[in-house]
Design an enzyme around this catalytic site. Sequence first.
Site, PDB file in Angstrom:
ATOM      1  N   LYS A 193       6.391 -27.182  -7.377  1.00  0.00           N
ATOM      2  CA  LYS A 193       6.441 -28.142  -8.490  1.00  0.00           C
ATOM      3  C   LYS A 193       7.915 -28.383  -8.791  1.00  0.00           C
ATOM      4  O   LYS A 193       8.584 -27.574  -9.427  1.00  0.00           O
ATOM      5  CB  LYS A 193       5.746 -27.530  -9.713  1.00  0.00           C
ATOM      6  CG  LYS A 193       5.134 -28.529 -10.681  1.00  0.00           C
ATOM      7  CD  LYS A 193       6.100 -29.513 -11.310  1.00  0.00           C
ATOM      8  CE  LYS A 193       6.899 -28.915 -12.455  1.00  0.00           C
ATOM      9  NZ  LYS A 193       7.986 -29.813 -12.919  1.00  0.00           N
ATOM     10  N   GLU A 268      15.377 -17.046 -11.857  1.00  0.00           N
ATOM     11  CA  GLU A 268      16.814 -17.329 -11.802  1.00  0.00           C
ATOM     12  C   GLU A 268      17.108 -18.274 -12.952  1.00  0.00           C
ATOM     13  O   GLU A 268      16.719 -19.443 -12.912  1.00  0.00           O
ATOM     14  CB  GLU A 268      17.193 -17.954 -10.466  1.00  0.00           C
ATOM     15  CG  GLU A 268      17.157 -16.925  -9.344  1.00  0.00           C
ATOM     16  CD  GLU A 268      17.500 -17.498  -7.992  1.00  0.00           C
ATOM     17  OE1 GLU A 268      17.195 -16.826  -6.996  1.00  0.00           O
ATOM     18  OE2 GLU A 268      18.040 -18.605  -7.925  1.00  0.00           O
ATOM     19  N   CYS A 302      24.369 -23.221 -12.037  1.00  0.00           N
ATOM     20  CA  CYS A 302      24.074 -21.983 -12.777  1.00  0.00           C
ATOM     21  C   CYS A 302      25.227 -20.990 -12.682  1.00  0.00           C
ATOM     22  O   CYS A 302      25.467 -20.228 -13.610  1.00  0.00           O
ATOM     23  CB  CYS A 302      22.793 -21.362 -12.258  1.00  0.00           C
ATOM     24  SG  CYS A 302      22.829 -21.048 -10.497  1.00  0.00           S
ATOM     25  N   GLU A 399      24.895 -22.216 -22.927  1.00  0.00           N
ATOM     26  CA  GLU A 399      25.074 -22.849 -21.618  1.00  0.00           C
ATOM     27  C   GLU A 399      25.092 -24.369 -21.823  1.00  0.00           C
ATOM     28  O   GLU A 399      24.083 -24.960 -22.196  1.00  0.00           O
ATOM     29  CB  GLU A 399      23.919 -22.457 -20.701  1.00  0.00           C
ATOM     30  CG  GLU A 399      24.101 -22.951 -19.287  1.00  0.00           C
ATOM     31  CD  GLU A 399      22.901 -22.667 -18.398  1.00  0.00           C
ATOM     32  OE1 GLU A 399      21.760 -22.875 -18.838  1.00  0.00           O
ATOM     33  OE2 GLU A 399      23.128 -22.251 -17.252  1.00  0.00           O
TER      34      GLU A 399
END
Length: 521
Positions: A193, A268, A302, A399
């Site tokens: 997905k 992750e 990331c 972030e």
Amino acid sequence: MTQTAANPNHDLARQLRQSRLSGGLQHFIGGQWSDSHGGETFETHSPVDNAVLTTVASGDATDIDRAARAAHDAFQMWREVSGQERRKILHRVADLIEARAQEIAVLESIDTGQAIRFMKSAATRGAENFRFFADRAPSAADGQSLPAPGFLNYTLRQPIGPVGVITPWNTPFMLSTWKIAPALAAGCTVVHKPAEWSPVTATLLAEILDEAGLPKGVHNLVHGFGESAGKALTEHPLIKAVAFVGETTTGSHIMRQGADTLKRVHFELGGKNPVVVFDDADLERALDAVVFMIYSLNGERCTSSSRVLIQDGIYDEFTAYIAERAQNIRVGDPLDPEIEIGPLVHPRHFEKVMGYFDQATKEGATIAAGGERVGQEGNFVSPTLFTGARNDMRIAQEEIFGPVLTAIPFADEADALALANDVQYGLAGYLWTNDLTRAHRFAQALEAGMVWVNSENVRHLPTPFGGVKNSGIGRDGGDYSFDFYMETKNIAISLGTHKTAKLGVGQPQPHKDRADQRLAE
Ligand code: NAD
């Protein structure tokens, strides 16, 4: 914004829009392309001007159920295919990716706004991922021999079953291969997905896997939103594990959603990775790495080093150099090979990143470079540097996931370590010093899954990739990936010499005596 001249990528982009995107994107389930069962679709947009790129089938629980069943049915067959045969097929996948690397790069660029100069290598990395795990497929089941007195114990690994792979919108092609390649090499079947903001190259990957000869049902693709298709995938009882890359809060949802079916999860997640620059470092190399690790890939990465911690004595000079570089970075059309930063993926993400420019000023930091939108249309922002920041500010803790760097001064090693570790995340850390003992000391004390000393992120595929704290659970890479996609089984073989305790051969049983007595009466 940097203006762009005519370039061949535009011709290819036009062709691909016509040939690949004009008809819309479908699911790929059980070897067949299909619309959603109810015909629902959503639109995906170009980050350059937010015009509609194409429509995409929007999957829900029924589509996921079809895909999970297809993956379940194919699993019994795929797990029996020899490692050598899986190896051959996955190498063919790598060949096809390499052959179509330019097409993949252009489509990725159109869909995500990533600069084409980085997307060609991202496509090639996708091929490398397939080659790497292809070569390990024949030995994926290998285990250990663990002899004990009277026994031979041996372990082997077996694929866990159909797995769900849920991926984000940043470098989606490369990240998908990073999950799908080891899953297939291990003998698992997959339901993928992809992110709703970047569905295009997932469709191309499904096509390539099919063309490479992967049997029907081994790889399935369902497009759709996280709250519908994604959620249904994490809850489906036939899906044995979920490999997820995305935001930390989404990871929490997935853990809750997967609880009833006891899903194995691999996460992750986000990061706020520090790059620590001591005054004894090779400052020229450090500068290159700092600038690269925050401003490449639009900062939508990331492992980007989004907090730079700089020793007091060199803070002003070093931040001045970063600001100068940031101002020189070329922002513009992502298909132009000269361009270094393209538009952010989506207007919602653009608004989020822009929000931090006001936030920085409110918190008392200085915008030393950038801090503005670029151009009047699309999701372009200027490469930004915040100076005079403290670690407790939101710009140092959250972030941002854009080309935005927060610079914080530190006094000494203890101070730097305290600042570096004082965030909820722990994905990567970067350390610049020429003091060998300090490098080891600091690297070991840094709360991060991965530390690079005197380097930017240079990935070596056998090494473990993943984060600690709120940055993730589990590791990818090398054998670590197989530990996730496979179950380790222990088989104990007796040599026939051990003694088994004997039960039921001792004194007569009192309850039997009583029963006998009752019968006699
Ligand atoms: P996101 O969490 O919003 O979405 C990721 C995927 O999860 C999408 O496919 C989305 O549809 C799906 N999803 C959303 N809600 C869901 C739910 N309830 N159940 C199941 N699936 C759901 O993340 P994003 O914004 O697409 O990606 C950016 C994030 O990814 C950043 O935080 C970044 O740090 C992280 N990331 C981490 C790594 C790493 O290796 N640690 C790598 C790349 C990106």
